[in-house]
Design an enzyme around this catalytic site. Structure first.
Site, PDB file in Angstrom:
ATOM      1  CE  LYS A 129      -8.303 -11.032  -3.736  1.00 24.79           C
ATOM      2  NZ  LYS A 129      -8.649 -10.848  -2.352  1.00 24.79           N
ATOM      3  CE  LYS A 137     -12.204  -3.600  -2.673  1.00 28.86           C
ATOM      4  NZ  LYS A 137     -12.483  -4.428  -1.526  1.00 28.86           N
ATOM      5  CE  LYS A 174      -4.481  -1.608   1.528  1.00 25.82           C
ATOM      6  NZ  LYS A 174      -5.635  -1.431   2.405  1.00 25.82           N
TER       7      LYS A 174
HETATM    8  P1  ATP Z   1      -9.907  -6.743  -3.339  1.00 28.27           P
HETATM    9  O1  ATP Z   1     -11.037  -7.224  -4.202  1.00 28.27           O
HETATM   10  O2  ATP Z   1      -9.603  -5.305  -3.513  1.00 28.27           O
HETATM   11  O3  ATP Z   1      -8.714  -7.642  -3.395  1.00 28.27           O
HETATM   12  P2  ATP Z   1     -11.278  -8.014  -1.355  1.00 28.27           P
HETATM   13  O4  ATP Z   1     -12.569  -7.992  -2.031  1.00 28.27           O
HETATM   14  O5  ATP Z   1     -10.428  -9.225  -1.344  1.00 28.27           O
HETATM   15  O6  ATP Z   1     -10.411  -6.829  -1.866  1.00 28.27           O
HETATM   16  P3  ATP Z   1     -11.278  -8.235   1.449  1.00 28.27           P
HETATM   17  O7  ATP Z   1     -11.835  -7.291   2.461  1.00 28.27           O
HETATM   18  O8  ATP Z   1      -9.823  -8.557   1.534  1.00 28.27           O
HETATM   19  O9  ATP Z   1     -11.584  -7.560   0.097  1.00 28.27           O
HETATM   20  O10 ATP Z   1     -12.090  -9.585   1.381  1.00 28.27           O
HETATM   21  C1  ATP Z   1     -13.161  -9.871   2.212  1.00 28.27           C
HETATM   22  C2  ATP Z   1     -13.337 -11.363   2.305  1.00 28.27           C
HETATM   23  O11 ATP Z   1     -13.710 -11.915   1.044  1.00 28.27           O
HETATM   24  C3  ATP Z   1     -12.080 -12.105   2.733  1.00 28.27           C
HETATM   25  O12 ATP Z   1     -12.422 -13.103   3.656  1.00 28.27           O
HETATM   26  C4  ATP Z   1     -11.565 -12.693   1.457  1.00 28.27           C
HETATM   27  O13 ATP Z   1     -10.841 -13.872   1.694  1.00 28.27           O
HETATM   28  C5  ATP Z   1     -12.824 -12.971   0.670  1.00 28.27           C
HETATM   29  N1  ATP Z   1     -12.580 -12.892  -0.786  1.00 28.27           N
HETATM   30  C6  ATP Z   1     -12.230 -11.796  -1.483  1.00 28.27           C
HETATM   31  N2  ATP Z   1     -12.102 -12.053  -2.797  1.00 28.27           N
HETATM   32  C7  ATP Z   1     -12.365 -13.373  -2.945  1.00 28.27           C
HETATM   33  C8  ATP Z   1     -12.403 -14.254  -4.073  1.00 28.27           C
HETATM   34  N3  ATP Z   1     -12.170 -13.821  -5.301  1.00 28.27           N
HETATM   35  N4  ATP Z   1     -12.711 -15.551  -3.868  1.00 28.27           N
HETATM   36  C9  ATP Z   1     -12.989 -15.987  -2.617  1.00 28.27           C
HETATM   37  N5  ATP Z   1     -12.980 -15.219  -1.520  1.00 28.27           N
HETATM   38  C10 ATP Z   1     -12.677 -13.922  -1.657  1.00 28.27           C
END
Ligand code: ATP
Ligand code: LTN
Length: 332
Positions: free
Chosen positions: A196, A199, A114
């Site tokens: 993965k 957003k 970050k």
């Molecule tokens: P970004 O999309 O910016 O990487 P994020 O959506 O991963 O952020 P987090 O707050 O880190 O945001 O994730 C919230 C929860 O959702 C966490 O428990 C994370 O493991 C799960 N998660 C996020 N993206 C995925 C995915 N593509 N597949 C499965 N689980 C996910």
């Protein structure tokens, strides 16, 4: 006495929730309410380590709460709250800052990432964020902390800080275990099946509140594979895009890979992709409608987050009082 194990997790309201968050995290959380005592919070205090638009932050925090409830997190069975409504987080956060070492914080990969991304705003909060996260966790004495792989390092630091504190003052904190979902719960991006769903790549990301026609368009454009086989077959290494769509379809319909292969035998991707789109649309439709309904009911939302903060504060303040006493603060 309540013998349920305690589980706690937080999500930053810094973006809109998506299918990856739902299938990888929230859906499992909803299923755990019977067997665990669960706390989930909107980590608004963490989001300001990078600049936020105030109106967006406020809107997203409430939307996230409405979406949690719509996804099946029953506020009667789970404690749902907003982090900044429970001052004990900031209070214990300060104490734990004084028990977390500069060297430890310097090794955090999230800080490195970050601070490279936001060079003009490498603030103190971004650096000491893990001490606040340790406070978020340790206040509730949880057994498990369900998080994604990326948060494992912060959970390990939390354990180290808790052990350090306990070593000096006796058993104050329970040492929590991170609880990382199986690889199967990883939803990959529709346009880039090697990373993965996130957003930060909106074309490949299906948001929970998205309109059905937009969801369908994203599925129709989903990357399958570059071979000419045009056959729905589960082969993650060779055909990651198809495997991802099959995983999603399996997660929302409950069908096995064999059943899916049989269902689309001889039909090709042209039939398969919109079918996955339809299944996802039907899964998300009641969630979207319910979330929209809840969002309009501001009085209900307020009652949920107020009751949540009250319940959370009760538990958190118990830990905080113990900590203050141990370190020598005069009782209030
Ligand atoms: P970004 O999309 O910016 O990487 P994020 O959506 O991963 O952020 P987090 O707050 O880190 O945001 O994730 C919230 C929860 O959702 C966490 O428990 C994370 O493991 C799960 N998660 C996020 N993206 C995925 C995915 N593509 N597949 C499965 N689980 C996910
Ligand atoms: N750091 C996490 C969000 C978070 C959290 C927590 C998760 C803040 N406090 C406590 C679990 C427990 C993230 O960025 N995803």
């Amino acid at each position: 006495m309540d013998e349920k194990k305690v589980m706690l997790s937080g999500i930053q309201p810094s973006g809109d929730l998506h299918l990856g968050n739902y299938l990888g995290a929230i859906k499992n959380w909803a299923e755990r309410a019977e067997s665990f005592d669960c706390y989930y919070f909107m980590a608004d205090m963490h989001t300001i380590t990078v600049r936020q638009n105030p109106a967006d932050l406020r809107r997203r925090t409430l939307e996230q709460l409405a979406q949690y409830i719509a996804c099946g997190l029953d506020p009667e069975k789970n404690t749902l709250f907003i982090q900044s409504h429970v001052p004990a987080h900031a209070e214990l956060g300060w104490v734990l800052n004084c028990y977390t070492m500069f060297g430890e914080l310097s090794r955090m990969t999230q800080f490195k990432d970050k601070s490279a991304k936001h060079k003009d705003n490498i603030n103190g909060g971004l650096f000491t964020y893990p001490a606040l996260m340790a406070a978020d966790i340790l206040l509730y004495q949880p057994d498990y902390v369900p998080v994604g792989e990326d948060q494992k390092q912060h959970c390990e630091l939390t354990r180290d800080v808790a052990q350090r504190f306990n070593h000096i003052y006796g058993d104050v904190f329970k040492i929590p275990e991170p609880y990382i979902p199986k690889a199967g719960a990883r939803v990959m991006g529709l346009t880039a099946p090697d990373s993965k769903m996130s957003k930060s790549i909106p074309e490949g990301c299906v948001f929970l509140m998205e309109k059905p026609e937009d969801i369908q368009r994203k599925f129709k454009r989903a990357i399958t594979d570059s071979d000419t086989e045009n056959c729905v077959r589960y082969a993650p290494a060779e055909k990651p895009g198809v495997a991802n769509l099959m995983n999603i379809y399996s997660a929302v319909t409950g069908r096995t890979m064999e059943e899916i292969e049989a269902e689309f035998a001889g039909q090709g991707y042209g039939k398969f992709k919109p079918a996955v789109g339809d299944a996802v649309i039907e899964t998300l439709r009641p969630i979207r409608e319910e979330a929209q309904r809840i969002l309009k009911d501001k009085a209900y939302l307020e009652s949920v987050y107020k009751a949540g903060a009250e319940k959370a504060s009760y538990v958190a303040n118990k830990t905080l009082r113990k900590v203050y006493k141990k370190i020598g603060f005069v009782a209030r």
